[in-house]
Motif scaffolding. Structure first.
Motif, mmCIF file in Angstrom:
data_model
loop_
_atom_site.group_PDB
_atom_site.id
_atom_site.type_symbol
_atom_site.label_atom_id
_atom_site.label_comp_id
_atom_site.label_asym_id
_atom_site.label_seq_id
_atom_site.Cartn_x
_atom_site.Cartn_y
_atom_site.Cartn_z
ATOM 1 N N VAL A 23 0.802 -1.225 0.000
ATOM 2 C CA VAL A 23 0.000 0.000 0.000
ATOM 3 C C VAL A 23 0.839 1.282 0.000
ATOM 4 C CG1 VAL A 23 -2.048 -1.065 1.012
ATOM 5 C CG2 VAL A 23 -0.323 -0.083 2.523
ATOM 6 N N ASP A 24 2.162 1.145 -0.155
ATOM 7 C CA ASP A 24 3.032 2.322 -0.283
ATOM 8 C C ASP A 24 2.954 3.257 0.924
ATOM 9 O OD1 ASP A 24 4.911 3.916 -1.657
ATOM 10 O OD2 ASP A 24 3.339 5.056 -2.690
ATOM 11 N N CYS A 25 2.983 2.682 2.134
ATOM 12 C CA CYS A 25 2.829 3.510 3.342
ATOM 13 C C CYS A 25 4.132 3.700 4.118
ATOM 14 C CB CYS A 25 1.767 2.906 4.262
ATOM 15 S SG CYS A 25 2.253 1.380 5.070
ATOM 16 N N ILE A 26 5.263 3.270 3.560
ATOM 17 C CA ILE A 26 6.549 3.415 4.248
ATOM 18 C C ILE A 26 7.324 4.535 3.573
ATOM 19 C CG2 ILE A 26 8.686 2.282 4.949
ATOM 20 C CD1 ILE A 26 7.120 -0.386 4.810
ATOM 21 N N TYR A 27 7.612 5.559 4.348
ATOM 22 C CA TYR A 27 8.259 6.771 3.858
ATOM 23 C C TYR A 27 9.696 6.841 4.343
ATOM 24 C CZ TYR A 27 3.549 8.359 2.726
ATOM 25 O OH TYR A 27 2.298 8.473 2.189
ATOM 26 N N GLU A 28 10.548 7.455 3.534
ATOM 27 C CA GLU A 28 11.952 7.591 3.883
ATOM 28 C C GLU A 28 12.221 8.969 4.464
ATOM 29 O OE1 GLU A 28 16.394 7.289 1.885
ATOM 30 O OE2 GLU A 28 14.631 6.893 0.649
ATOM 31 N N GLY A 29 12.851 8.987 5.640
ATOM 32 C CA GLY A 29 13.345 10.220 6.228
ATOM 33 C C GLY A 29 14.843 10.291 5.994
ATOM 34 N N PRO A 30 15.480 11.367 6.397
ATOM 35 C CA PRO A 30 16.918 11.474 6.207
ATOM 36 C C PRO A 30 17.727 10.335 6.869
ATOM 37 C CG PRO A 30 16.005 13.632 6.666
ATOM 38 C CD PRO A 30 14.892 12.630 6.879
ATOM 39 N N ARG A 31 17.279 9.855 8.046
ATOM 40 C CA ARG A 31 18.045 8.817 8.755
ATOM 41 C C ARG A 31 17.266 7.540 9.045
ATOM 42 N NH1 ARG A 31 20.666 10.961 14.033
ATOM 43 N NH2 ARG A 31 21.707 8.947 13.853
ATOM 44 N N LYS A 32 15.940 7.531 8.848
ATOM 45 C CA LYS A 32 15.107 6.395 9.231
ATOM 46 C C LYS A 32 13.895 6.303 8.307
ATOM 47 C CE LYS A 32 11.966 5.223 13.042
ATOM 48 N NZ LYS A 32 10.827 5.157 12.182
ATOM 49 N N LEU A 33 13.346 5.101 8.199
ATOM 50 C CA LEU A 33 12.095 4.896 7.479
ATOM 51 C C LEU A 33 10.936 4.989 8.462
ATOM 52 C CD1 LEU A 33 13.204 1.854 5.295
ATOM 53 C CD2 LEU A 33 13.223 4.276 4.675
ATOM 54 N N TYR A 34 9.768 5.403 7.987
ATOM 55 C CA TYR A 34 8.592 5.613 8.831
ATOM 56 C C TYR A 34 7.369 4.969 8.195
ATOM 57 C CZ TYR A 34 11.448 9.317 10.892
ATOM 58 O OH TYR A 34 12.452 10.019 11.498
ATOM 59 N N ILE A 35 6.555 4.297 8.991
ATOM 60 C CA ILE A 35 5.298 3.735 8.515
ATOM 61 C C ILE A 35 4.172 4.703 8.875
ATOM 62 C CG2 ILE A 35 3.616 1.865 8.775
ATOM 63 C CD1 ILE A 35 5.986 -0.012 9.341
ATOM 64 N N HIS A 36 3.413 5.107 7.849
ATOM 65 C CA HIS A 36 2.282 6.006 8.107
ATOM 66 C C HIS A 36 1.185 5.186 8.800
ATOM 67 C CE1 HIS A 36 -0.930 8.802 7.770
ATOM 68 N NE2 HIS A 36 -0.149 9.689 7.164
ATOM 69 N N PRO A 37 0.835 5.514 10.040
ATOM 70 C CA PRO A 37 -0.108 4.688 10.793
ATOM 71 C C PRO A 37 -1.527 4.651 10.229
ATOM 72 C CG PRO A 37 0.354 6.707 11.985
ATOM 73 C CD PRO A 37 1.297 6.669 10.807
ATOM 74 N N ASP A 38 -1.933 5.679 9.504
ATOM 75 C CA ASP A 38 -3.279 5.694 8.943
ATOM 76 C C ASP A 38 -3.338 5.045 7.559
ATOM 77 O OD1 ASP A 38 -4.223 6.994 11.207
ATOM 78 O OD2 ASP A 38 -3.855 8.975 10.341
ATOM 79 N N GLU A 39 -2.218 4.936 6.894
ATOM 80 C CA GLU A 39 -2.165 4.305 5.576
ATOM 81 C C GLU A 39 -1.842 2.813 5.662
ATOM 82 O OE1 GLU A 39 0.609 6.558 3.223
ATOM 83 O OE2 GLU A 39 -0.590 8.392 3.348
ATOM 84 N N CYS A 40 -1.216 2.386 6.751
ATOM 85 C CA CYS A 40 -0.848 0.981 6.942
ATOM 86 C C CYS A 40 -2.109 0.133 7.115
ATOM 87 C CB CYS A 40 0.038 0.848 8.182
ATOM 88 S SG CYS A 40 0.535 -0.840 8.575
ATOM 89 N N VAL A 41 -2.142 -1.007 6.431
ATOM 90 C CA VAL A 41 -3.288 -1.916 6.531
ATOM 91 C C VAL A 41 -2.982 -3.121 7.428
ATOM 92 C CG1 VAL A 41 -4.309 -1.193 4.334
ATOM 93 C CG2 VAL A 41 -2.687 -3.117 4.386
ATOM 94 N N ASP A 42 -1.903 -3.054 8.159
ATOM 95 C CA ASP A 42 -1.503 -4.103 9.111
ATOM 96 C C ASP A 42 -1.334 -5.476 8.464
ATOM 97 O OD1 ASP A 42 -1.572 -2.181 11.103
ATOM 98 O OD2 ASP A 42 -3.613 -2.689 11.712
ATOM 99 N N CYS A 43 -0.838 -5.511 7.232
ATOM 100 C CA CYS A 43 -0.660 -6.798 6.541
ATOM 101 C C CYS A 43 0.554 -7.553 7.054
ATOM 102 C CB CYS A 43 -0.574 -6.592 5.033
ATOM 103 S SG CYS A 43 0.949 -5.809 4.464
ATOM 104 N N GLY A 44 1.546 -6.829 7.594
ATOM 105 C CA GLY A 44 2.738 -7.478 8.139
ATOM 106 C C GLY A 44 3.776 -7.862 7.108
ATOM 107 N N ALA A 45 3.599 -7.504 5.848
ATOM 108 C CA ALA A 45 4.557 -7.886 4.806
ATOM 109 C C ALA A 45 5.939 -7.290 5.033
ATOM 110 C CB ALA A 45 4.022 -7.466 3.432
ATOM 111 N N CYS A 46 6.011 -6.147 5.667
ATOM 112 C CA CYS A 46 7.283 -5.461 5.889
ATOM 113 C C CYS A 46 8.151 -6.126 6.958
ATOM 114 C CB CYS A 46 7.033 -4.009 6.272
ATOM 115 S SG CYS A 46 5.945 -3.802 7.708
ATOM 116 N N GLU A 47 7.534 -6.714 7.942
ATOM 117 C CA GLU A 47 8.259 -7.233 9.101
ATOM 118 C C GLU A 47 9.288 -8.312 8.756
ATOM 119 O OE1 GLU A 47 7.318 -8.623 13.653
ATOM 120 O OE2 GLU A 47 5.789 -8.940 12.125
ATOM 121 N N PRO A 48 8.926 -9.378 8.037
ATOM 122 C CA PRO A 48 9.906 -10.445 7.814
ATOM 123 C C PRO A 48 11.034 -10.090 6.847
ATOM 124 C CG PRO A 48 7.854 -10.973 6.701
ATOM 125 C CD PRO A 48 7.610 -9.727 7.519
ATOM 126 N N VAL A 49 10.888 -9.046 6.035
ATOM 127 C CA VAL A 49 11.935 -8.711 5.069
ATOM 128 C C VAL A 49 12.979 -7.744 5.622
ATOM 129 C CG1 VAL A 49 10.469 -9.189 3.078
ATOM 130 C CG2 VAL A 49 10.636 -6.850 3.962
#
Length: 107
Positions: A23-49
């Motif tokens: 769903v394209d809800c992970i954004y890049e900051g200068p030093r860290k990535l951020y998950i948008h809490p309202d755009e995330c659908v809680d699928c968990g696909a990001c965790e194991p990778v």
């Protein structure tokens, strides 16, 4: 509840999670990535990778990373909902807690 990217991502930013997110809800900051809490659908696909194990379900954050429970949410309290990371580029700045972290050398 949602997924959160915690301290192990600071200065590492592998980005495998961005590629995996349907769903394209992970954004890049200068030093860290951020998950948008309202755009995330809680699928968990990001965790194991995540190679540095920085992605956690909010309720499963280790005690020493508990402060990161609000970091992603607070970044987007200021920015709102940009509507997807691919079209918006790097965020203008990191959360103050991330900016305060000592610099880490990539593994």
């Amino acid at each position: 509840m949602t997924y959160v990217i915690a301290q192990p991502c600071v200065d590492i930013k592998d980005k495998a999670c961005i590629e995996e997110c349907p769903v394209d809800c992970i954004y890049e900051g200068p030093r860290k990535l951020y998950i948008h809490p309202d755009e995330c659908v809680d699928c968990g696909a990001c965790e194991p990778v995540c190679p540095v194990e920085a992605v956690f379900y909010e309720d499963d954050l280790p005690a020493e990373m508990h402060s990161y429970r609000v970091v992603d949410r607070e970044v987007f309290d200021v920015l709102g909902s940009p509507g997807g990371s691919r079209e918006n580029g790097t965020l203008p700045r990191d959360h103050a807690a991330v900016e305060a972290e000592p610099l880490q050398a990539p593994a």
